[in-house]
Design a protein around this motif. Structure first.
Motif, PDB file in Angstrom:
ATOM      1  N   VAL A   1       0.862  -1.190   0.000  1.00  0.00           N
ATOM      2  CA  VAL A   1       0.000   0.000   0.000  1.00  0.00           C
ATOM      3  C   VAL A   1       0.894   1.234   0.000  1.00  0.00           C
ATOM      4  O   VAL A   1       1.695   1.431   0.910  1.00  0.00           O
ATOM      5  N   VAL A   2       0.748   2.060  -1.037  1.00  0.00           N
ATOM      6  CA  VAL A   2       1.649   3.206  -1.212  1.00  0.00           C
ATOM      7  C   VAL A   2       0.947   4.552  -1.057  1.00  0.00           C
ATOM      8  O   VAL A   2       1.596   5.594  -1.106  1.00  0.00           O
ATOM      9  N   ALA A   3      -0.385   4.537  -0.879  1.00  0.00           N
ATOM     10  CA  ALA A   3      -1.113   5.806  -0.749  1.00  0.00           C
ATOM     11  C   ALA A   3      -2.399   5.592   0.026  1.00  0.00           C
ATOM     12  O   ALA A   3      -2.949   4.490   0.075  1.00  0.00           O
ATOM     13  N   ILE A   4      -2.864   6.686   0.614  1.00  0.00           N
ATOM     14  CA  ILE A   4      -4.144   6.729   1.320  1.00  0.00           C
ATOM     15  C   ILE A   4      -5.120   7.500   0.439  1.00  0.00           C
ATOM     16  O   ILE A   4      -4.898   8.661   0.108  1.00  0.00           O
ATOM     17  N   GLY A   5      -6.222   6.857   0.085  1.00  0.00           N
ATOM     18  CA  GLY A   5      -7.203   7.516  -0.766  1.00  0.00           C
ATOM     19  C   GLY A   5      -7.814   6.514  -1.748  1.00  0.00           C
ATOM     20  O   GLY A   5      -7.540   5.319  -1.667  1.00  0.00           O
ATOM     21  N   GLU A   6      -8.688   6.975  -2.633  1.00  0.00           N
ATOM     22  CA  GLU A   6      -8.832   8.381  -2.888  1.00  0.00           C
ATOM     23  C   GLU A   6      -9.809   8.998  -1.891  1.00  0.00           C
ATOM     24  O   GLU A   6     -10.865   8.449  -1.632  1.00  0.00           O
ATOM     25  N   THR A   7      -9.429  10.154  -1.386  1.00  0.00           N
ATOM     26  CA  THR A   7     -10.208  10.872  -0.397  1.00  0.00           C
ATOM     27  C   THR A   7     -10.266  12.332  -0.812  1.00  0.00           C
ATOM     28  O   THR A   7      -9.497  12.778  -1.654  1.00  0.00           O
ATOM     29  N   GLY A   8     -11.182  13.070  -0.216  1.00  0.00           N
ATOM     30  CA  GLY A   8     -11.288  14.489  -0.561  1.00  0.00           C
ATOM     31  C   GLY A   8     -12.717  14.961  -0.449  1.00  0.00           C
ATOM     32  O   GLY A   8     -13.443  14.576   0.481  1.00  0.00           O
ATOM     33  N   LEU A   9     -13.137  15.772  -1.416  1.00  0.00           N
ATOM     34  CA  LEU A   9     -14.498  16.324  -1.430  1.00  0.00           C
ATOM     35  C   LEU A   9     -15.092  16.182  -2.821  1.00  0.00           C
ATOM     36  O   LEU A   9     -14.405  16.397  -3.825  1.00  0.00           O
ATOM     37  N   ASP A  10     -16.369  15.818  -2.867  1.00  0.00           N
ATOM     38  CA  ASP A  10     -17.089  15.700  -4.126  1.00  0.00           C
ATOM     39  C   ASP A  10     -18.446  16.357  -3.957  1.00  0.00           C
ATOM     40  O   ASP A  10     -19.348  15.790  -3.341  1.00  0.00           O
TER      41      ASP A  10
ATOM     42  N   ASP B   1     -12.983  22.920  -5.262  1.00  0.00           N
ATOM     43  CA  ASP B   1     -11.599  23.409  -5.226  1.00  0.00           C
ATOM     44  C   ASP B   1     -11.244  24.156  -3.949  1.00  0.00           C
ATOM     45  O   ASP B   1     -10.305  23.800  -3.235  1.00  0.00           O
ATOM     46  N   ARG B   2     -11.991  25.228  -3.664  1.00  0.00           N
ATOM     47  CA  ARG B   2     -11.618  26.108  -2.562  1.00  0.00           C
ATOM     48  C   ARG B   2     -11.736  25.405  -1.218  1.00  0.00           C
ATOM     49  O   ARG B   2     -10.830  25.479  -0.387  1.00  0.00           O
TER      50      ARG B   2
ATOM     51  N   LEU C   1      -7.156  21.076   3.524  1.00  0.00           N
ATOM     52  CA  LEU C   1      -5.756  20.657   3.542  1.00  0.00           C
ATOM     53  C   LEU C   1      -4.887  21.648   4.314  1.00  0.00           C
ATOM     54  O   LEU C   1      -4.001  21.252   5.082  1.00  0.00           O
ATOM     55  N   ALA C   2      -5.160  22.935   4.131  1.00  0.00           N
ATOM     56  CA  ALA C   2      -4.381  23.953   4.846  1.00  0.00           C
ATOM     57  C   ALA C   2      -4.662  23.900   6.343  1.00  0.00           C
ATOM     58  O   ALA C   2      -3.747  24.003   7.170  1.00  0.00           O
ATOM     59  N   ALA C   3      -5.935  23.725   6.700  1.00  0.00           N
ATOM     60  CA  ALA C   3      -6.303  23.711   8.109  1.00  0.00           C
ATOM     61  C   ALA C   3      -5.759  22.476   8.832  1.00  0.00           C
ATOM     62  O   ALA C   3      -5.311  22.564   9.980  1.00  0.00           O
ATOM     63  N   GLU C   4      -5.799  21.325   8.172  1.00  0.00           N
ATOM     64  CA  GLU C   4      -5.354  20.086   8.792  1.00  0.00           C
ATOM     65  C   GLU C   4      -3.838  19.923   8.742  1.00  0.00           C
ATOM     66  O   GLU C   4      -3.256  19.232   9.567  1.00  0.00           O
ATOM     67  N   GLY C   5      -3.226  20.573   7.755  1.00  0.00           N
ATOM     68  CA  GLY C   5      -1.795  20.410   7.527  1.00  0.00           C
ATOM     69  C   GLY C   5      -1.542  19.265   6.561  1.00  0.00           C
ATOM     70  O   GLY C   5      -1.878  18.114   6.854  1.00  0.00           O
ATOM     71  N   SER C   6      -0.986  19.572   5.402  1.00  0.00           N
ATOM     72  CA  SER C   6      -0.799  18.551   4.376  1.00  0.00           C
ATOM     73  C   SER C   6       0.266  17.539   4.776  1.00  0.00           C
ATOM     74  O   SER C   6       1.259  17.898   5.411  1.00  0.00           O
TER      75      SER C   6
ATOM     76  N   ILE D   1      -5.903  27.419  -9.715  1.00  0.00           N
ATOM     77  CA  ILE D   1      -5.852  26.325  -8.736  1.00  0.00           C
ATOM     78  C   ILE D   1      -4.563  25.533  -8.911  1.00  0.00           C
ATOM     79  O   ILE D   1      -3.914  25.127  -7.931  1.00  0.00           O
ATOM     80  N   ALA D   2      -4.166  25.320 -10.162  1.00  0.00           N
ATOM     81  CA  ALA D   2      -2.905  24.614 -10.416  1.00  0.00           C
ATOM     82  C   ALA D   2      -1.742  25.365  -9.789  1.00  0.00           C
ATOM     83  O   ALA D   2      -0.865  24.756  -9.147  1.00  0.00           O
ATOM     84  N   ALA D   3      -1.723  26.675  -9.946  1.00  0.00           N
ATOM     85  CA  ALA D   3      -0.627  27.473  -9.388  1.00  0.00           C
ATOM     86  C   ALA D   3      -0.582  27.357  -7.866  1.00  0.00           C
ATOM     87  O   ALA D   3       0.497  27.278  -7.265  1.00  0.00           O
ATOM     88  N   GLU D   4      -1.750  27.347  -7.227  1.00  0.00           N
ATOM     89  CA  GLU D   4      -1.786  27.208  -5.772  1.00  0.00           C
ATOM     90  C   GLU D   4      -1.277  25.829  -5.342  1.00  0.00           C
ATOM     91  O   GLU D   4      -0.534  25.710  -4.355  1.00  0.00           O
ATOM     92  N   CYS D   5      -1.668  24.790  -6.082  1.00  0.00           N
ATOM     93  CA  CYS D   5      -1.175  23.444  -5.768  1.00  0.00           C
ATOM     94  C   CYS D   5       0.343  23.363  -5.950  1.00  0.00           C
ATOM     95  O   CYS D   5       1.043  22.749  -5.138  1.00  0.00           O
ATOM     96  N   VAL D   6       0.840  23.975  -7.012  1.00  0.00           N
ATOM     97  CA  VAL D   6       2.285  23.987  -7.260  1.00  0.00           C
ATOM     98  C   VAL D   6       3.007  24.708  -6.119  1.00  0.00           C
ATOM     99  O   VAL D   6       4.054  24.255  -5.644  1.00  0.00           O
ATOM    100  N   ASP D   7       2.431  25.820  -5.666  1.00  0.00           N
ATOM    101  CA  ASP D   7       3.035  26.554  -4.539  1.00  0.00           C
ATOM    102  C   ASP D   7       3.140  25.673  -3.297  1.00  0.00           C
ATOM    103  O   ASP D   7       4.057  25.837  -2.488  1.00  0.00           O
ATOM    104  N   ARG D   8       2.199  24.733  -3.142  1.00  0.00           N
ATOM    105  CA  ARG D   8       2.204  23.830  -1.990  1.00  0.00           C
ATOM    106  C   ARG D   8       3.020  22.556  -2.245  1.00  0.00           C
ATOM    107  O   ARG D   8       3.077  21.675  -1.401  1.00  0.00           O
ATOM    108  N   ASN D   9       3.600  22.478  -3.442  1.00  0.00           N
ATOM    109  CA  ASN D   9       4.435  21.335  -3.810  1.00  0.00           C
ATOM    110  C   ASN D   9       3.634  20.040  -3.941  1.00  0.00           C
ATOM    111  O   ASN D   9       4.160  18.949  -3.705  1.00  0.00           O
ATOM    112  N   TYR D  10       2.353  20.160  -4.340  1.00  0.00           N
ATOM    113  CA  TYR D  10       1.533  18.989  -4.597  1.00  0.00           C
ATOM    114  C   TYR D  10       1.841  18.449  -5.991  1.00  0.00           C
ATOM    115  O   TYR D  10       2.186  19.203  -6.904  1.00  0.00           O
ATOM    116  N   TYR D  11       1.682  17.137  -6.161  1.00  0.00           N
ATOM    117  CA  TYR D  11       1.739  16.548  -7.500  1.00  0.00           C
ATOM    118  C   TYR D  11       0.387  16.716  -8.174  1.00  0.00           C
ATOM    119  O   TYR D  11      -0.658  16.492  -7.556  1.00  0.00           O
ATOM    120  N   LEU D  12       0.389  17.071  -9.445  1.00  0.00           N
ATOM    121  CA  LEU D  12      -0.824  17.157 -10.249  1.00  0.00           C
ATOM    122  C   LEU D  12      -0.821  15.992 -11.223  1.00  0.00           C
ATOM    123  O   LEU D  12       0.092  15.868 -12.046  1.00  0.00           O
TER     124      LEU D  12
END
Length: 283
Positions: free
Chosen positions: A109-118, A160-161, A167-172, A187-198
């Motif tokens: 197991v290499v990842a937790i998910g898929e999780t998030g908001l829909d 998105d928002r 993620l910001a509140a919980e700490g990535s 949104i892509a730019a914000e993810c890049v700023d956080r060093n997330y993979y797209l």
């Protein structure tokens, strides 16, 4: 629907020209028919023949999570992500938490998910978890990823928002993968700023996806992944036909064109990124 259209929807796309070095960062082997070791091997043999050497197979619910872990043990080319899709967040009871925690310790197991908001399905499905329940489950998955040191695989649909705020509140966690990235360039730019993979799926190849290609264009190559989300989101010009991991090269070639990079170099970069994101062994 005419019989010719029905036939086309049942017909798999032709094999792409091989593009060695690729990894399918997100697929659903069970939904692609991979419910036995033999079936999984056939799917991965097909993928490997066109250069897709490894895959991460992903769970939507607890039954899928068990399938994913099993598949990862059946074949060394498969790895698993375990978690509850946000639409199933209401299923995260004490028993599910305990089982997911146990699964998360598995070496395959290499990842937790898929999780998030829909938010798309909240108004379209009677049994979709409501947003508050989704947020609570999302926070639990974030914590599990941090405790296990494994990548967090994000599902985001029309949220998105709120998703970025949670993620910001919980700490990535250290590694966040935005599966099937669907946001705009801001949104892509914000993810890049956080060093997330797209992670880009076949949607980036669709004719109406100019904004998504713009998002890919501003994403640094070292933060890009490629995926199928199979059996869904088959790349253009085969949209609507069955998708499998062997179709990854179609999307990778579009990403290479968007980035103005050599196709072979793009495949090498995308594969290296996936191995780094998921801590996969070299092959």
């Amino acid at each position: 629907m005419s019989s010719s259209k029905k036939d086309r929807r049942r017909t798999p796309p032709p094999d792409p020209e091989p593009l060695p070095g690729l990894i399918d960062a997100h697929t659903h082997l069970a939904a692609c028919g991979g419910r036995t070791a033999e079936d999984v091997r056939a799917i991965l043999d097909h993928a490997e023949a066109v250069g897709v050497s490894q895959v991460v197979t992903v769970a939507d619910d607890m039954v899928d999570a068990r399938w994913a872990v099993a598949a990862a043990h059946w074949d060394a080319r498969a790895f698993a992500a375990v978690g509850l899709h946000p639409t199933h967040a209401a299923d995260l009871d004490d028993a599910a938490r305990a089982e997911l925690e146990e699964m998360s310790g598995d070496e395959r197991v290499v990842a937790i998910g898929e999780t998030g908001l829909d938010y798309y399905w909240t108004t379209r499905s009677y049994d979709c978890a409501d947003p508050a329940v989704q947020r609570d489950a999302f926070a639990w998955h974030i914590d599990l990823a941090k405790r296990t040191g494994k990548a967090l695989m994000i599902h985001n649909r029309e949220a998105d928002r709120d998703l970025l705020d949670v993620l910001a509140a919980e700490g990535s966690p250290e590694t966040v993968v935005m599966h099937c990235f669907s946001g705009d360039r801001a949104i892509a730019a914000e993810c890049v700023d956080r060093n997330y993979y797209l992670s880009f799926s076949g949607t980036v190849t669709f004719g109406n996806s100019d904004e998504l290609r713009a998002a890919a264009d501003i994403t640094p190559a070292e933060l890009m992944l490629v995926e199928t989300d199979a059996p869904f989101l088959t790349p253009h010009p085969y949209r609507g036909q069955p998708n499998q991991s062997y179709c990854v090269p179609y999307t990778a070639r579009v990403l290479a064109a968007v980035k103005g990079l050599d196709e072979q170099e793009t495949a090498r970069i995308l594969g290296a990124n996936a191995r780094r994101a998921y801590s996969l062994p070299l092959r």
